[in-house]
Scaffold this active site. Structure first.
Site, PDB file in Angstrom:
ATOM      1  N   SER A  24      35.948  23.039 -14.510  1.00 53.18           N
ATOM      2  CA  SER A  24      34.458  23.817 -14.811  1.00 53.18           C
ATOM      3  C   SER A  24      34.266  25.102 -15.445  1.00 53.18           C
ATOM      4  O   SER A  24      33.461  25.463 -16.022  1.00 53.18           O
ATOM      5  CB  SER A  24      33.699  23.938 -13.366  1.00 53.18           C
ATOM      6  OG  SER A  24      34.475  24.886 -12.393  1.00 53.18           O
ATOM      7  N   ASP A 196      30.859  33.983  -8.388  1.00 52.89           N
ATOM      8  CA  ASP A 196      30.701  33.518  -7.064  1.00 52.89           C
ATOM      9  C   ASP A 196      32.166  33.517  -6.237  1.00 52.89           C
ATOM     10  O   ASP A 196      32.234  32.964  -5.277  1.00 52.89           O
ATOM     11  CB  ASP A 196      30.380  32.087  -7.102  1.00 52.89           C
ATOM     12  CG  ASP A 196      31.080  31.207  -8.067  1.00 52.89           C
ATOM     13  OD1 ASP A 196      32.368  31.606  -8.321  1.00 52.89           O
ATOM     14  OD2 ASP A 196      30.778  30.010  -8.352  1.00 52.89           O
ATOM     15  N   HIS A 199      34.187  31.221 -10.298  1.00 52.95           N
ATOM     16  CA  HIS A 199      33.799  31.001 -11.477  1.00 52.95           C
ATOM     17  C   HIS A 199      33.680  32.656 -12.325  1.00 52.95           C
ATOM     18  O   HIS A 199      33.323  33.472 -11.531  1.00 52.95           O
ATOM     19  CB  HIS A 199      32.871  30.226 -11.689  1.00 52.95           C
ATOM     20  CG  HIS A 199      32.968  28.961 -11.203  1.00 52.95           C
ATOM     21  ND1 HIS A 199      32.235  28.392  -9.670  1.00 52.95           N
ATOM     22  CD2 HIS A 199      33.312  27.684 -11.667  1.00 52.95           C
ATOM     23  CE1 HIS A 199      32.781  27.076  -9.537  1.00 52.95           C
ATOM     24  NE2 HIS A 199      33.350  26.746 -10.650  1.00 52.95           N
TER      25      HIS A 199
END
Length: 248
Positions: A24, A196, A199
């Site tokens: 991601s 967060d 990330h």
């Protein structure tokens, strides 16, 4: 000259490409101020930056997909660099996140397997850059987990073991590496690099982009500027500038 005729006369322009292959953190890299977008902007008119980030994926899954993304018959010849960026999911705790967790030894073996595959399609080790997972700010990530009804499913110390394994693989295989886990923690408060706890924040994206560019710039410095600068086009006879092969 008619468009169909021009197409028949001119050689197909194949842009070289840099492939970003990761989870991601790579998939999100083309968002505003993302590290992938930064590289694409720096390399415009020289090569394409191709985002093959897959949110949630680990190296166990990635090694199965890689031959479908890069093969001798599909893009290997034009691939001038590959960035391999996995580990944030592999390092998830087995008891709390068994779907994404990959044991440490298997993680290292999977990275080696992907490097060996890339070399088998003539992408040499000097064109491969590994990136370790970033450090984990556990307090921030724990809040994200709690919001989803889960317990904290990663530990920074464990992530560090995977980062060290990634660095060892790079050393053993002769590839370049960005040890993001270590570099970010050289700054005492590395939480500013994360949005967060896991990330990358805009600052973290900028940090990684700079680290990668310092390596890619050397590797890609010989790439030419594709197609003539507009002031150099003969506006009275553009074919002479843009389709030189058609006039031979």
């Amino acid at each position: 000259m008619a468009l169909v005729e021009a197409g028949a006369c001119g050689q197909l322009l194949l842009w070289p490409r840099v492939v970003l292959f990761g989870d991601s953190i790579t998939e999100f890299s083309f968002r505003d101020n993302g590290w992938g977008a930064y590289l694409a902007e720096r390399l415009v008119r020289k090569c394409d930056v191709v985002n093959r980030g897959l949110s949630g994926y680990n190296t166990r899954w990635a090694k199965l997909i890689l031959p479908r993304l890069i093969a001798k018959s599909a893009g290997a010849e034009s691939t001038v660099a590959v960035i391999v960026f996995f580990g944030a999911n592999d390092s998830a705790l087995k008891d709390l996140n068994p779907k994404q967790h990959v044991p440490l030894e298997e993680y290292a073996a999977n990275l080696k397997s992907m490097i060996q595959y890339l070399k088998s399609v003539d992408i040499t080790e000097d064109r491969i850059i590994l990136v370790t997972p970033p450090p984990l700010r556990e307090s921030a990530w724990e809040k994200e987990c709690f919001a989803k009804g889960d317990k904290l499913n990663r530990h920074n110390a464990t992530t560090g073991e995977y980062a060290q394994a990634c660095v060892r693989v790079a050393r053993d295989c002769g590839t370049d590496v960005v040890d993001l886990w270590t570099l970010m923690q050289n700054n005492e408060d590395f939480s500013s690099y994360l949005c967060d706890g896991l990330h990358l924040s805009p600052k973290g994206n900028s940090f990684l982009a700079a680290q990668l560019w310092s390596r890619l710039e050397k590797k890609l410095s010989a790439l030419p500027f594709l197609l003539p600068y507009w002031r150099d086009v003969d506006h009275t006879h553009p074919e002479a500038t843009l389709l030189p092969d058609a006039l031979q």
